[in-house]
Motif scaffolding. Structure first.
Motif, mmCIF file in Angstrom:
data_model
loop_
_atom_site.group_PDB
_atom_site.id
_atom_site.type_symbol
_atom_site.label_atom_id
_atom_site.label_comp_id
_atom_site.label_asym_id
_atom_site.label_seq_id
_atom_site.Cartn_x
_atom_site.Cartn_y
_atom_site.Cartn_z
ATOM 1 N N GLN A 1 -8.222 -3.379 -10.574
ATOM 2 C CA GLN A 1 -7.608 -2.300 -11.340
ATOM 3 C C GLN A 1 -8.419 -1.015 -11.222
ATOM 4 O O GLN A 1 -7.865 0.070 -10.999
ATOM 5 N N ALA A 2 -9.736 -1.135 -11.350
ATOM 6 C CA ALA A 2 -10.606 0.044 -11.250
ATOM 7 C C ALA A 2 -10.575 0.663 -9.854
ATOM 8 O O ALA A 2 -10.815 1.865 -9.693
ATOM 9 N N SER A 3 -10.259 -0.163 -8.844
ATOM 10 C CA SER A 3 -10.224 0.309 -7.454
ATOM 11 C C SER A 3 -8.845 0.810 -7.040
ATOM 12 O O SER A 3 -8.641 1.183 -5.880
ATOM 13 N N GLY A 4 -7.881 0.785 -7.965
ATOM 14 C CA GLY A 4 -6.545 1.301 -7.673
ATOM 15 C C GLY A 4 -5.620 0.326 -6.979
ATOM 16 O O GLY A 4 -4.594 0.737 -6.419
ATOM 17 N N VAL A 5 -5.939 -0.955 -7.002
ATOM 18 C CA VAL A 5 -5.059 -1.955 -6.398
ATOM 19 C C VAL A 5 -3.783 -2.083 -7.238
ATOM 20 O O VAL A 5 -3.851 -2.313 -8.439
ATOM 21 N N LYS A 6 -2.634 -1.934 -6.583
ATOM 22 C CA LYS A 6 -1.345 -2.040 -7.269
ATOM 23 C C LYS A 6 -0.571 -3.289 -6.875
ATOM 24 O O LYS A 6 0.238 -3.801 -7.649
ATOM 25 N N THR A 7 -0.816 -3.772 -5.649
ATOM 26 C CA THR A 7 -0.114 -4.962 -5.164
ATOM 27 C C THR A 7 -1.112 -5.964 -4.609
ATOM 28 O O THR A 7 -2.099 -5.598 -3.963
ATOM 29 N N LEU A 8 -0.830 -7.243 -4.836
ATOM 30 C CA LEU A 8 -1.781 -8.284 -4.468
ATOM 31 C C LEU A 8 -1.074 -9.454 -3.788
ATOM 32 O O LEU A 8 -0.017 -9.906 -4.229
ATOM 33 N N GLY A 9 -1.671 -9.925 -2.697
ATOM 34 C CA GLY A 9 -1.215 -11.146 -2.045
ATOM 35 C C GLY A 9 -2.147 -12.289 -2.415
ATOM 36 O O GLY A 9 -3.333 -12.057 -2.667
ATOM 37 N N PHE A 10 -1.611 -13.500 -2.447
ATOM 38 C CA PHE A 10 -2.404 -14.660 -2.858
ATOM 39 C C PHE A 10 -2.186 -15.811 -1.890
ATOM 40 O O PHE A 10 -1.057 -16.153 -1.554
ATOM 41 N N ILE B 1 -0.834 -5.049 -12.023
ATOM 42 C CA ILE B 1 -0.888 -5.364 -10.586
ATOM 43 C C ILE B 1 0.248 -6.314 -10.247
ATOM 44 O O ILE B 1 0.411 -7.352 -10.893
ATOM 45 N N LYS B 2 1.031 -5.981 -9.220
ATOM 46 C CA LYS B 2 2.187 -6.795 -8.848
ATOM 47 C C LYS B 2 1.791 -7.824 -7.793
ATOM 48 O O LYS B 2 1.212 -7.479 -6.759
ATOM 49 N N LEU B 3 2.109 -9.078 -8.072
ATOM 50 C CA LEU B 3 1.859 -10.152 -7.114
ATOM 51 C C LEU B 3 3.037 -10.199 -6.144
ATOM 52 O O LEU B 3 4.140 -10.596 -6.502
ATOM 53 N N VAL B 4 2.801 -9.771 -4.888
ATOM 54 C CA VAL B 4 3.910 -9.608 -3.937
ATOM 55 C C VAL B 4 4.061 -10.775 -2.970
ATOM 56 O O VAL B 4 5.066 -10.876 -2.258
ATOM 57 N N ALA B 5 3.084 -11.674 -2.932
ATOM 58 C CA ALA B 5 3.173 -12.843 -2.052
ATOM 59 C C ALA B 5 2.271 -13.942 -2.596
ATOM 60 O O ALA B 5 1.143 -13.682 -3.006
ATOM 61 N N SER C 1 -0.135 -16.599 6.382
ATOM 62 C CA SER C 1 -0.765 -15.278 6.432
ATOM 63 C C SER C 1 0.202 -14.201 6.923
ATOM 64 O O SER C 1 0.138 -13.047 6.475
ATOM 65 N N LEU C 2 1.115 -14.569 7.824
ATOM 66 C CA LEU C 2 2.127 -13.598 8.272
ATOM 67 C C LEU C 2 3.032 -13.172 7.124
ATOM 68 O O LEU C 2 3.429 -12.005 7.021
ATOM 69 N N LYS C 3 3.373 -14.140 6.250
ATOM 70 C CA LYS C 3 4.200 -13.807 5.090
ATOM 71 C C LYS C 3 3.465 -12.865 4.142
ATOM 72 O O LYS C 3 4.045 -11.924 3.599
ATOM 73 N N VAL C 4 2.165 -13.133 3.937
ATOM 74 C CA VAL C 4 1.365 -12.246 3.089
ATOM 75 C C VAL C 4 1.270 -10.865 3.728
ATOM 76 O O VAL C 4 1.450 -9.839 3.062
ATOM 77 N N LEU C 5 1.015 -10.833 5.025
ATOM 78 C CA LEU C 5 0.885 -9.573 5.748
ATOM 79 C C LEU C 5 2.148 -8.733 5.659
ATOM 80 O O LEU C 5 2.095 -7.512 5.471
ATOM 81 N N SER C 6 3.304 -9.407 5.740
ATOM 82 C CA SER C 6 4.580 -8.679 5.718
ATOM 83 C C SER C 6 4.879 -8.060 4.352
ATOM 84 O O SER C 6 5.694 -7.138 4.249
ATOM 85 N N SER C 7 4.201 -8.547 3.321
ATOM 86 C CA SER C 7 4.414 -7.969 1.985
ATOM 87 C C SER C 7 3.567 -6.722 1.759
ATOM 88 O O SER C 7 3.679 -6.072 0.714
ATOM 89 N N ARG C 8 2.721 -6.395 2.721
ATOM 90 C CA ARG C 8 1.898 -5.176 2.721
ATOM 91 C C ARG C 8 1.109 -4.990 1.411
ATOM 92 O O ARG C 8 1.180 -3.942 0.770
#
Length: 383
Positions: free
Chosen positions: A151-160, A184-188, A203-210
């Motif tokens: 949050q402090a670093s400005g992360v808005k979207t996160l892959g897991f 923070i939105k969990l996008v993958a 990892s390709l699925k995570v990558l595609s969620s940018r």
């Protein structure tokens, strides 16, 4: 006649000494072979360093290897309980292995000190889990430090990407809740098996969620593959890891591909940078020195989790001995109660304060934010 009397006295003394040496019997189950040996081996290697005296009681340890196999864990545990009549058990090394034996330690009334990653062994608290104590930091304590940094670093979207086992499942649940709380939105969300040799699809699925950042939740060497795969596929966002990656082999296996990784883990990784007045610094330093002298290498934090179990037992055994004799159900029940009342027990990983609701007992003194810089662990924010 005099010789016979002397021999009888000598044999009696030897027998008494033998009994004294095994006043309290502690079973240890480690995965020193098999897929999670990188976790289990430093635990096995730490057994000779465990306290052999607790108050007036001598302590004996019986170590068995489960080969990383949950079925073998159950067999080893039953052997320790039924044949060795142990008063407590330290282990096993793996989260699935530990989840599979909770029922049996509860039925037998034998305390289990589990040096595993997943908080699911103690949360949510149940009648069975009252017999389990966890010598690693709970996921939420580690996750909170990571998410606050995101949050402090400005992360808005996160892959897991997490393991398809209790460790990864609990981390998925914890991170989803904390990420939402911090905007923070969990996008993958992807899963893989510890023994997988490829995670290209995940990892390709995570990558595609940018995503702005990616968190890998895996214990031991399994933490490396998702991150190096993402690197090879061109991902250059911030990578986060859990305390499951806190071992030297993460740096060795990952090399330059894990440079810049941020994780939260115990002070052991960055001991030289930690303030001298930290209550765990001297204990951790002494443990590392003793381990290195015995084994010729520095220990992973997983070994320290086993060592801390010994320190907790050393504090609890004299208290339990006031209520029962070692080897009896009364002693084991009293030992469970004493462990649950552990207060300000400083150990290698932090300070333990157990309660009926919290069988891990760590606070912020049990974690540090750490970054990989120039192939080494560095306290985040230090230069």
């Amino acid at each position: 006649m005099l010789f016979k009397k002397a021999m009888s006295t000598l044999l009696l003394s030897a027998a008494c000494a033998s009994l004294a040496q095994a006043d309290v019997k502690i079973g240890v189950i480690t995965s020193s072979t098999g897929p999670i040996a990188l976790v289990g081996l430093p635990q096995k290697n730490s057994v000779p360093l465990l306290p052999t005296q607790a108050g007036d009681q001598s302590v004996k340890y019986i170590n068995l290897d489960d080969g990383s196999d949950p079925t073998a864990t159950v067999k080893a545990l039953k052997k320790l309980i039924s044949e060795e009549n142990v008063d407590a058990i330290i282990g096993p090394s793996g989260s699935p292995n530990a989840m599979g034996v909770i029922q049996f330690v509860a039925e037998a009334g034998v305390p289990l000190l589990a040096p595993v990653g997943t908080a699911a062994v103690v949360l949510p608290m149940t009648e069975e889990k009252k017999w389990v104590f966890k010598t690693t930091q709970n996921d939420d304590l580690i996750a909170k430090a990571l998410v606050e940094h995101m949050q402090a670093s400005g992360v808005k979207t996160l892959g897991f990407i997490g393991t398809a086992d209790p460790y990864g499942e609990n981390w998925s649940r914890v991170i989803a809740g904390l990420a939402a709380e911090h905007g923070i939105k969990l996008v993958a969300t992807e899963r893989f098996q510890r023994q997988d040799t490829s995670v290209t699809g995940q990892s390709l699925k995570v990558l595609s969620s940018r995503p702005d950042a990616v968190l890998v939740a895996a214990p031991g060497s399994a933490a490396v593959l998702p991150q190096t795969t993402l690197f090879d596929q061109g991902y250059r966002g911030q990578m986060y890891q859990t305390h499951g990656a806190a071992l030297p082999d993460f740096l060795k296996l990952g090399g330059r591909k894990v440079e810049g990784t941020i994780l939260a883990a115990s002070l052991m990784l960055v001991l030289d940078e930690v303030a001298d007045d930290h209550p765990s610094k001297r204990i951790a330093s002494d443990y590392i020195a003793a381990y290195e002298q015995l084994n010729g290498s520095k220990p992973a934090t997983f070994g320290a989790n086993t060592y801390d179990a010994g320190l907790l037992l050393q504090r609890a055994i004299p208290i339990a001995a006031q209520r029962g004799k070692p080897g009896t159900p009364e002693f084991r029940a009293a030992l469970r109660d004493a462990l649950e009342q552990s207060s300000e027990v400083a150990a290698t990983q932090g300070v333990y304060n157990m309660t009926p609701e919290d069988h891990s007992g760590f606070d912020e003194r049990g974690r540090e934010l750490i970054q990989v810089r120039n192939g080494a662990w560095t306290l985040l924010g230090s230069h």
